[in-house]
Motif scaffolding. Structure first.
Motif, PDB file in Angstrom:
ATOM      1  N   ASP A 167       0.730  -1.219  -0.106  1.00  0.00           N
ATOM      2  CA  ASP A 167      -0.059  -0.023  -0.087  1.00  0.00           C
ATOM      3  C   ASP A 167       0.898   1.315   0.041  1.00  0.00           C
ATOM      4  O   ASP A 167       0.638   2.257  -0.628  1.00  0.00           O
ATOM      5  CB  ASP A 167      -0.962  -0.059   1.213  1.00  0.00           C
ATOM      6  CG  ASP A 167      -2.076  -1.059   1.251  1.00  0.00           C
ATOM      7  OD1 ASP A 167      -2.628  -1.286   0.095  1.00  0.00           O
ATOM      8  OD2 ASP A 167      -1.899  -1.891   2.035  1.00  0.00           O
ATOM      9  N   ARG A 168       1.971   1.291   0.896  1.00  0.00           N
ATOM     10  CA  ARG A 168       2.693   2.431   1.045  1.00  0.00           C
ATOM     11  C   ARG A 168       4.057   2.145   1.105  1.00  0.00           C
ATOM     12  O   ARG A 168       4.522   1.186   1.675  1.00  0.00           O
ATOM     13  CB  ARG A 168       2.125   3.253   2.494  1.00  0.00           C
ATOM     14  CG  ARG A 168       1.017   3.997   2.053  1.00  0.00           C
ATOM     15  CD  ARG A 168       0.143   3.939   3.373  1.00  0.00           C
ATOM     16  NE  ARG A 168       0.967   4.574   4.322  1.00  0.00           N
ATOM     17  CZ  ARG A 168       0.511   4.462   5.743  1.00  0.00           C
ATOM     18  NH1 ARG A 168      -0.636   4.214   6.244  1.00  0.00           N
ATOM     19  NH2 ARG A 168       1.103   5.059   6.696  1.00  0.00           N
ATOM     20  N   MET A 169       5.211   3.204   0.469  1.00  0.00           N
ATOM     21  CA  MET A 169       6.498   2.706   0.482  1.00  0.00           C
ATOM     22  C   MET A 169       7.440   3.908   0.646  1.00  0.00           C
ATOM     23  O   MET A 169       6.781   5.094   0.391  1.00  0.00           O
ATOM     24  CB  MET A 169       6.926   2.049  -0.665  1.00  0.00           C
ATOM     25  CG  MET A 169       6.074   0.830  -1.190  1.00  0.00           C
ATOM     26  SD  MET A 169       6.814   0.099  -2.656  1.00  0.00           S
ATOM     27  CE  MET A 169       6.399   1.174  -3.858  1.00  0.00           C
ATOM     28  N   HIS A 170       8.258   3.910   1.616  1.00  0.00           N
ATOM     29  CA  HIS A 170       9.330   4.914   1.702  1.00  0.00           C
ATOM     30  C   HIS A 170      10.768   4.544   1.386  1.00  0.00           C
ATOM     31  O   HIS A 170      10.976   3.324   1.997  1.00  0.00           O
ATOM     32  CB  HIS A 170       9.354   5.438   3.161  1.00  0.00           C
ATOM     33  CG  HIS A 170      10.397   6.316   3.405  1.00  0.00           C
ATOM     34  ND1 HIS A 170      11.700   5.859   4.449  1.00  0.00           N
ATOM     35  CD2 HIS A 170      10.942   7.613   2.800  1.00  0.00           C
ATOM     36  CE1 HIS A 170      12.383   6.904   4.224  1.00  0.00           C
ATOM     37  NE2 HIS A 170      12.210   7.875   3.510  1.00  0.00           N
ATOM     38  N   PHE A 171      11.420   5.007   0.233  1.00  0.00           N
ATOM     39  CA  PHE A 171      12.806   4.676   0.119  1.00  0.00           C
ATOM     40  C   PHE A 171      13.655   6.133   0.276  1.00  0.00           C
ATOM     41  O   PHE A 171      13.102   7.142  -0.091  1.00  0.00           O
ATOM     42  CB  PHE A 171      12.960   4.262  -1.357  1.00  0.00           C
ATOM     43  CG  PHE A 171      12.053   2.886  -1.540  1.00  0.00           C
ATOM     44  CD1 PHE A 171      12.514   1.825  -1.330  1.00  0.00           C
ATOM     45  CD2 PHE A 171      10.685   3.106  -2.112  1.00  0.00           C
ATOM     46  CE1 PHE A 171      11.656   0.464  -1.605  1.00  0.00           C
ATOM     47  CE2 PHE A 171       9.973   1.858  -2.473  1.00  0.00           C
ATOM     48  CZ  PHE A 171      10.803   0.745  -2.212  1.00  0.00           C
ATOM     49  N   ALA A 172      14.762   5.859   1.008  1.00  0.00           N
ATOM     50  CA  ALA A 172      15.792   6.903   1.134  1.00  0.00           C
ATOM     51  C   ALA A 172      16.665   6.617   0.056  1.00  0.00           C
ATOM     52  O   ALA A 172      17.537   5.537   0.243  1.00  0.00           O
ATOM     53  CB  ALA A 172      16.462   7.012   2.245  1.00  0.00           C
ATOM     54  N   VAL A 173      16.841   7.444  -1.240  1.00  0.00           N
ATOM     55  CA  VAL A 173      17.779   7.144  -2.299  1.00  0.00           C
ATOM     56  C   VAL A 173      18.865   7.958  -2.025  1.00  0.00           C
ATOM     57  O   VAL A 173      18.951   9.097  -1.729  1.00  0.00           O
ATOM     58  CB  VAL A 173      16.902   7.563  -3.384  1.00  0.00           C
ATOM     59  CG1 VAL A 173      17.983   7.206  -4.417  1.00  0.00           C
ATOM     60  CG2 VAL A 173      15.940   6.763  -3.852  1.00  0.00           C
ATOM     61  N   ALA A 174      19.991   7.088  -1.773  1.00  0.00           N
ATOM     62  CA  ALA A 174      21.428   7.849  -1.540  1.00  0.00           C
ATOM     63  C   ALA A 174      22.159   8.314  -2.791  1.00  0.00           C
ATOM     64  O   ALA A 174      21.988   7.649  -3.929  1.00  0.00           O
ATOM     65  CB  ALA A 174      22.287   6.815  -0.591  1.00  0.00           C
ATOM     66  N   PRO A 175      23.011   9.441  -2.775  1.00  0.00           N
ATOM     67  CA  PRO A 175      23.713   9.861  -3.775  1.00  0.00           C
ATOM     68  C   PRO A 175      24.881   9.139  -4.209  1.00  0.00           C
ATOM     69  O   PRO A 175      26.259   9.685  -4.258  1.00  0.00           O
ATOM     70  CB  PRO A 175      23.990  11.324  -3.353  1.00  0.00           C
ATOM     71  CG  PRO A 175      24.169  11.281  -1.994  1.00  0.00           C
ATOM     72  CD  PRO A 175      23.186  10.244  -1.312  1.00  0.00           C
ATOM     73  N   VAL A 176      24.973   7.920  -4.183  1.00  0.00           N
ATOM     74  CA  VAL A 176      25.984   6.994  -4.608  1.00  0.00           C
ATOM     75  C   VAL A 176      25.654   6.043  -5.556  1.00  0.00           C
ATOM     76  O   VAL A 176      24.236   5.618  -5.820  1.00  0.00           O
ATOM     77  CB  VAL A 176      26.616   5.994  -3.256  1.00  0.00           C
ATOM     78  CG1 VAL A 176      27.222   7.106  -2.271  1.00  0.00           C
ATOM     79  CG2 VAL A 176      25.461   5.465  -2.682  1.00  0.00           C
ATOM     80  N   GLU A 177      26.348   5.591  -6.420  1.00  0.00           N
ATOM     81  CA  GLU A 177      26.168   4.486  -7.497  1.00  0.00           C
ATOM     82  C   GLU A 177      26.659   3.339  -7.128  1.00  0.00           C
ATOM     83  O   GLU A 177      28.002   3.314  -6.699  1.00  0.00           O
ATOM     84  CB  GLU A 177      26.717   5.011  -8.960  1.00  0.00           C
ATOM     85  CG  GLU A 177      25.941   6.460  -9.230  1.00  0.00           C
ATOM     86  CD  GLU A 177      25.472   6.305 -10.723  1.00  0.00           C
ATOM     87  OE1 GLU A 177      26.000   5.618 -11.475  1.00  0.00           O
ATOM     88  OE2 GLU A 177      24.408   7.089 -11.077  1.00  0.00           O
ATOM     89  N   LEU A 178      26.245   2.200  -7.230  1.00  0.00           N
ATOM     90  CA  LEU A 178      26.555   0.869  -6.940  1.00  0.00           C
ATOM     91  C   LEU A 178      27.229  -0.120  -8.195  1.00  0.00           C
ATOM     92  O   LEU A 178      28.150  -0.779  -7.944  1.00  0.00           O
ATOM     93  CB  LEU A 178      25.696  -0.044  -6.162  1.00  0.00           C
ATOM     94  CG  LEU A 178      25.456   0.530  -4.622  1.00  0.00           C
ATOM     95  CD1 LEU A 178      24.602  -0.535  -3.944  1.00  0.00           C
ATOM     96  CD2 LEU A 178      26.734   0.433  -3.940  1.00  0.00           C
ATOM     97  N   GLY A 179      26.296   0.180  -9.171  1.00  0.00           N
ATOM     98  CA  GLY A 179      26.792  -0.448 -10.446  1.00  0.00           C
ATOM     99  C   GLY A 179      26.260  -1.904 -10.462  1.00  0.00           C
ATOM    100  O   GLY A 179      26.145  -2.621 -11.727  1.00  0.00           O
ATOM    101  N   ARG A 180      26.330  -2.647  -9.357  1.00  0.00           N
ATOM    102  CA  ARG A 180      26.011  -4.236  -9.476  1.00  0.00           C
ATOM    103  C   ARG A 180      25.612  -4.534  -8.141  1.00  0.00           C
ATOM    104  O   ARG A 180      25.395  -3.538  -7.102  1.00  0.00           O
ATOM    105  CB  ARG A 180      27.034  -5.023  -9.926  1.00  0.00           C
ATOM    106  CG  ARG A 180      28.236  -5.030  -8.863  1.00  0.00           C
ATOM    107  CD  ARG A 180      29.485  -5.472  -9.227  1.00  0.00           C
ATOM    108  NE  ARG A 180      30.443  -5.725  -8.364  1.00  0.00           N
ATOM    109  CZ  ARG A 180      31.270  -4.864  -7.808  1.00  0.00           C
ATOM    110  NH1 ARG A 180      31.387  -3.691  -8.152  1.00  0.00           N
ATOM    111  NH2 ARG A 180      32.265  -5.313  -6.927  1.00  0.00           N
TER     112      ARG A 180
END
Lengths: 214, 214
Positions: A167-180
């Motif tokens: 029903d509901r979601m919270h994601f904290a998107v971080a300013p880093v790239e993982l690539g895999r």
């Protein structure tokens, strides 16, 4: 009040990965550096494993302290519970969280290899080899009217999304790239056919993503 | 856990007024149009007097649903309880909120004119002619370990600030100017000697202001 199914405070990289490649006992998030993901929450006054005094009471603290609010049960995948794969060799492993895990509710661990339930502090782990829908029925019952958190990892969130059970979601998107690693999405816009999406960028570089069902 | 003293979801105009001039029964906020102040919260799923289904679950809903979380008592000024001034002519007036006020805790009303306590639904109003410090001692006791909300209005918040009794505050600053009325501040920066201040601007034009003690 209807019971809701919620994802809360789940950390995602800028390129959509929820954890890195190569999970092990030493590196629960694989090659990813967890500090880049958790520092926004670790700085807040209500971070559950905070040991020093202080901590902020601004916006990020509202999100951190909401983690347990009106949650009566959690469902997680086996890889969140531990780094093992295949049949259990023994039952010595009791999760990453020590004697007082931060959940303080029943937790249902989805696994092909069931084992006896474990109680640690206020948390009891049950092990289920069932579909997401059946796991949710068990969790709703255990939650006694409260909401159910889908705790991750990525594969578990994807399974519940595919079954349209969230029903509901919270994601904290971080300013880093993982690539895999374990990928949640190529872009969060993949979900806007079914969910409202509100993005809240923070000075730290974290962008909070709030989704709720249309 | 220490008990904290909190101001929550208090609405302020861009020029620092918490309510307009000329409060009356018909206009609890005086000449101010309350919709400009409340619409951000009224749009959320957890707004307490929401009657229609729907409502948002984004950032503003975290703030709205935090209103009652871990609050065990409220302290308010007499002008928040009603538009009367001077001695009570009778006890017919029971507040603005009908038979089920949204507080659902003991509420302590500061007034020079005491009267018997009133219970409405889950809320009991007590009337006290005491100092802020003594009112807070009563409220802490009634709150049974939970926090105490300072509910306003402006004069009451100012009194508790002057007595240095407040730990955390949230104000929602609306993009309207009132020009006259009850003024909280000329600028929020007046408080940064004692408090950390975090500003979170929203697309609606509301700017959330979070303060916590240094």
């Amino acid at each position: 009040m209807t019971q809701s199914v919620r994802v809360q405070n789940f950390m995602v990289s800028a390129d959509g990965y929820g954890s890195g490649e190569g999970q092990s006992f030493e590196r629960p998030f694989g090659h990813a550096d967890p500090s880049a993901f958790f520092s926004w929450a670790g700085a807040t006054a209500h971070w559950p494993t905070r040991t020093e005094p202080g901590g902020t009471y601004g916006l990020d603290d509202y999100i951190t302290r909401d983690y347990r609010h009106n949650i009566g049960a959690e469902i997680m995948g086996r890889n969140k519970f531990g780094p093992h794969r295949g049949p259990w060799e023994n039952y010595d492993w009791q999760g990453w969280w020590g004697d007082e895990p931060p959940f303080r509710t029943p937790v249902f661990v989805l696994t092909h290899y069931e084992r006896p339930s474990i109680t640690l502090g206020e948390t009891t782990f049950h092990f289920l080899n069932v579909t997401p829908k059946d796991a949710l029925a068990r969790a709703f019952e255990a939650a006694e009217g409260k909401d159910v958190r889908i705790g991750g990892g990525v594969a578990t969130i994807r399974e519940f999304l595919d079954a349209d059970l969230i029903d509901r979601m919270h994601f904290a998107v971080a300013p880093v790239e993982l690539g895999r690693g374990e990928r949640l999405w190529t872009s969060p816009d993949e979900l806007v056919d079914r969910f409202h999406l509100e993005r809240v960028p923070r000075p730290s570089g974290i962008v909070h993503h709030f989704f709720w069902r249309k």
